[in-house]
Design an enzyme around this catalytic site. Structure first.
Site, PDB file in Angstrom:
ATOM      1  N   HIS A 116       0.816  -1.219   0.000  1.00  0.00           N
ATOM      2  CA  HIS A 116       0.000   0.000   0.000  1.00  0.00           C
ATOM      3  C   HIS A 116       0.850   1.271   0.000  1.00  0.00           C
ATOM      4  CE1 HIS A 116       0.789   0.855   4.323  1.00  0.00           C
ATOM      5  NE2 HIS A 116       0.870  -0.471   4.397  1.00  0.00           N
ATOM      6  N   ASP A 117       0.401   2.253  -0.750  1.00  0.00           N
ATOM      7  CA  ASP A 117       0.977   3.602  -0.762  1.00  0.00           C
ATOM      8  C   ASP A 117       2.387   3.669  -1.349  1.00  0.00           C
ATOM      9  OD1 ASP A 117      -1.232   5.004   0.785  1.00  0.00           O
ATOM     10  OD2 ASP A 117      -0.631   3.500   2.255  1.00  0.00           O
ATOM     11  N   GLY A 134       4.967  -1.033   2.896  1.00  0.00           N
ATOM     12  CA  GLY A 134       4.190   0.149   2.603  1.00  0.00           C
ATOM     13  C   GLY A 134       5.011   1.421   2.519  1.00  0.00           C
TER      14      GLY A 134
END
Length: 254
Positions: A116-117, A134
């Site tokens: 994520h991200d 992340g």
């Protein structure tokens, strides 16, 4: 053998979809993409043109991060990427920018992972099972060796290179080659520079810069000052090297 495609998905007529694929709501797939078989794409995700997805790749899935609470976060993918078998890519979290981004012309080999991200640039190679935690930022023309693991919030500069089974917990400057567990700098990615048509003068200049950072015993502040003195002609490669060092937030791998 039919695939399952949500009625809200926007899929260009030229896209080829093999058997047993699942495409969820809020997915947009651009021209000339190929989903071989057993591919799962969830949204909100926007995918450009010419991307190829091999079997059992899972793209745009919810992150397992415990902070995630079903918010409508997104994934964006550029053009002409290859996602080999079992690659996983997660959407963002609201605690960051709610967005995971992948550029163009990247090769993600089998079972590599983008969490994520993350922000991944262009023309990168992730070898088998290389994984980003992340909030990681990867520049352009970076090569991650097989089983490379990158800690959250780290950054890897343009043309950097990691060896087999490397564990990265700090930022890697542009052009630098690292290896081992924990990672340590082992020189410059001169082969990558040569393959991308850097001239010999530029390569020699980056070698001098590398020695200033890693071999002369300067403090980081003094080393950066020395780099600016070396860069009186504003060489683009050396400028990139300096910028990747100055932008380090997690701390420089040194």
């Amino acid at each position: 053998m039919n695939s399952v495609i949500d009625s809200s998905a926007k899929i260009d007529d030229s896209v080829k979809i093999g058997p047993f694929c699942v495409i969820g709501p809020d997915v947009e797939i651009g021209p000339n993409c190929v989903l071989h078989s057993h591919v799962v794409i969830k949204g909100p995700s926007k995918i450009g043109e010419g991307n190829i997805f091999y079997q059992f790749s899972t793209i745009g899935e919810d992150t397992p991060d415990k902070k995630y609470n079903k918010e409508k976060t997104t994934l964006e993918i550029g053009n002409n990427n290859i996602f080999r078998e079992g690659v996983t890519v997660h959407r963002g979290t609201v605690q960051d920018k709610s967005h995971t981004f992948i550029g163009s012309s990247n090769l993600f080999m089998a079972y590599s992972h983008i969490a994520h991200d993350c922000v991944v640039g262009n023309n990168n190679i992730f070898a088998n099972t290389a994984g980003l935690a992340g909030h990681v930022v990867v520049g352009n023309n970076v090569t991650l060796g097989a089983v490379t693991l990158v800690h959250q919030f780290c950054s890897l500069g343009d043309y950097s290179f990691t060896g087999l089974n490397t564990l990265i917990t700090m930022d890697v400057p542009a052009f630098v080659k690292v290896a081992a567990n924990p990672a340590r700098p082992i020189g410059l990615n001169t082969i990558g520079m040569e393959r991308n048509n850097f001239d010999s003068d530029t390569i020699n200049l980056i070698k001098k810069a590398y020695r200033i950072i890693y071999r002369k015993g300067y403090s980081l502040e003094d080393a950066i000052n020395q780099l600016y003195s070396l860069n009186q002609d504003n060489n683009p490669a050396l400028t990139s090297f300096i910028t990747s060092i100055e932008r380090s937030e997690r701390g420089l791998l040194r």
